[in-house]
Design a protein around this motif. Sequence first.
Motif, short mmCIF file in Angstrom:
data_model
loop_
_atom_site.label_atom_id
_atom_site.label_comp_id
_atom_site.label_asym_id
_atom_site.label_seq_id
_atom_site.Cartn_x
_atom_site.Cartn_y
_atom_site.Cartn_z
N PRO A 205 0.83 -1.21 0.00
CA PRO A 205 0.00 0.00 0.00
C PRO A 205 0.86 1.26 0.00
O PRO A 205 1.84 1.36 0.74
N LYS A 206 0.49 2.20 -0.84
CA LYS A 206 1.21 3.47 -0.94
C LYS A 206 0.22 4.61 -1.08
O LYS A 206 -0.97 4.40 -1.33
N LEU A 207 0.72 5.82 -0.94
CA LEU A 207 -0.05 7.03 -1.16
C LEU A 207 0.56 7.81 -2.32
O LEU A 207 1.78 7.89 -2.44
N LEU A 208 -0.30 8.40 -3.14
CA LEU A 208 0.14 9.19 -4.27
C LEU A 208 -0.60 10.52 -4.24
O LEU A 208 -1.81 10.56 -4.06
N ALA A 209 0.12 11.61 -4.42
CA ALA A 209 -0.50 12.94 -4.43
C ALA A 209 -1.58 13.00 -5.51
O ALA A 209 -1.40 12.48 -6.62
N VAL A 210 -2.70 13.63 -5.19
CA VAL A 210 -3.86 13.67 -6.09
C VAL A 210 -3.51 14.22 -7.48
O VAL A 210 -3.93 13.65 -8.49
N PRO A 211 -2.74 15.33 -7.59
CA PRO A 211 -2.44 15.81 -8.95
C PRO A 211 -1.71 14.76 -9.80
O PRO A 211 -1.98 14.64 -11.00
N LEU A 212 -0.81 13.99 -9.19
CA LEU A 212 -0.11 12.95 -9.94
C LEU A 212 -1.06 11.81 -10.30
O LEU A 212 -0.98 11.25 -11.40
N ALA A 213 -1.96 11.47 -9.38
CA ALA A 213 -2.92 10.41 -9.66
C ALA A 213 -3.82 10.79 -10.83
O ALA A 213 -4.14 9.96 -11.68
N ARG A 214 -4.24 12.04 -10.89
CA ARG A 214 -5.08 12.50 -12.00
C ARG A 214 -4.33 12.42 -13.32
O ARG A 214 -4.89 12.03 -14.35
N ARG A 215 -3.05 12.78 -13.29
CA ARG A 215 -2.25 12.71 -14.52
C ARG A 215 -2.10 11.26 -14.98
O ARG A 215 -2.19 10.96 -16.16
N MET A 216 -1.87 10.37 -14.03
CA MET A 216 -1.74 8.95 -14.39
C MET A 216 -3.03 8.41 -15.00
O MET A 216 -3.00 7.65 -15.96
N ARG A 218 -5.23 10.03 -16.69
CA ARG A 218 -5.39 10.54 -18.05
C ARG A 218 -4.46 9.85 -19.04
O ARG A 218 -4.79 9.67 -20.20
N LEU A 219 -3.30 9.44 -18.58
CA LEU A 219 -2.32 8.82 -19.48
C LEU A 219 -2.76 7.44 -19.92
O LEU A 219 -2.47 7.02 -21.04
N GLY A 220 -3.41 6.69 -19.04
CA GLY A 220 -3.87 5.39 -19.42
C GLY A 220 -2.78 4.36 -19.65
O GLY A 220 -2.92 3.43 -20.44
N ILE A 221 -1.64 4.53 -18.98
CA ILE A 221 -0.54 3.59 -19.14
C ILE A 221 -0.82 2.32 -18.35
O ILE A 221 -1.21 2.37 -17.18
N ALA A 222 -0.65 1.17 -18.97
CA ALA A 222 -0.89 -0.10 -18.30
C ALA A 222 0.34 -0.50 -17.49
O ALA A 222 1.12 -1.37 -17.86
#
Length: 224
Positions: A205-216, A218-222
């Motif tokens: 389990p990890k935490l990711l800052a919301v702005p980075l999560a939103r960017r991820m 949108r990118l749709g990288i698998a």
Amino acid sequence: YGRTPRGWPWIIHAAEGVDADAAAEFDQLAALGCLGPNTLLVHGTALGAAARAELAARGAGLIWCPASNDFLFGTTAQVADLAAQGRVALGSDSRLSGGADLLAELRGAAATGQVDAAMLLRLVTSQAADLLRLSSGVGRLTVGAPADLLVLPRLAATAEATLLAATRAEVGLVLVGGQPRYGDSVAAFAACGAPAVGLRVDGRPKLLAVPLARRMARLGIAEP
């Protein structure tokens, strides 16, 4: 090269290969006047001892991508002499050919036996920052420097050995400009009032800052 301000790095893939044509690229750059103190060659697998000596003499540098070099050519650049003169930074090249991340790239670099753990730490911190001509204090733990920090659990006897032993799942915290971006420290995100979302990285389990999560998103990288 002529349009690049002298205070900026000028970065070019060169001597990327193992044949005479790749080696000749260095001489071509020199003949064109493109080997200066702000020149950074990426790869340099075809550089011989004389070319490396000239590169250092001109104050230029090399961005070393050992995992990608090994994948593409079955060999990598010889960097021990350049690293000792402060002329090498560690890179990762493309995700298609390089390591999974910079931590993996560090382990690959260590496996070549060319430089020790203490030097590898410099290749991703102070020495890299100097070659890239970043602002004062970048890549160093000093008063007034940017608070861009990687926090790891103690995995070995020294900081350098810990860095080589760590994987992305073990990263405790990443700070950029003093703000938490990734990690497992709930307290750090709460103390800074930084909104985060939960995710799992390699089963942890990890935490990711919301702005980075939103960017991820949108990118749709698998990405596993």
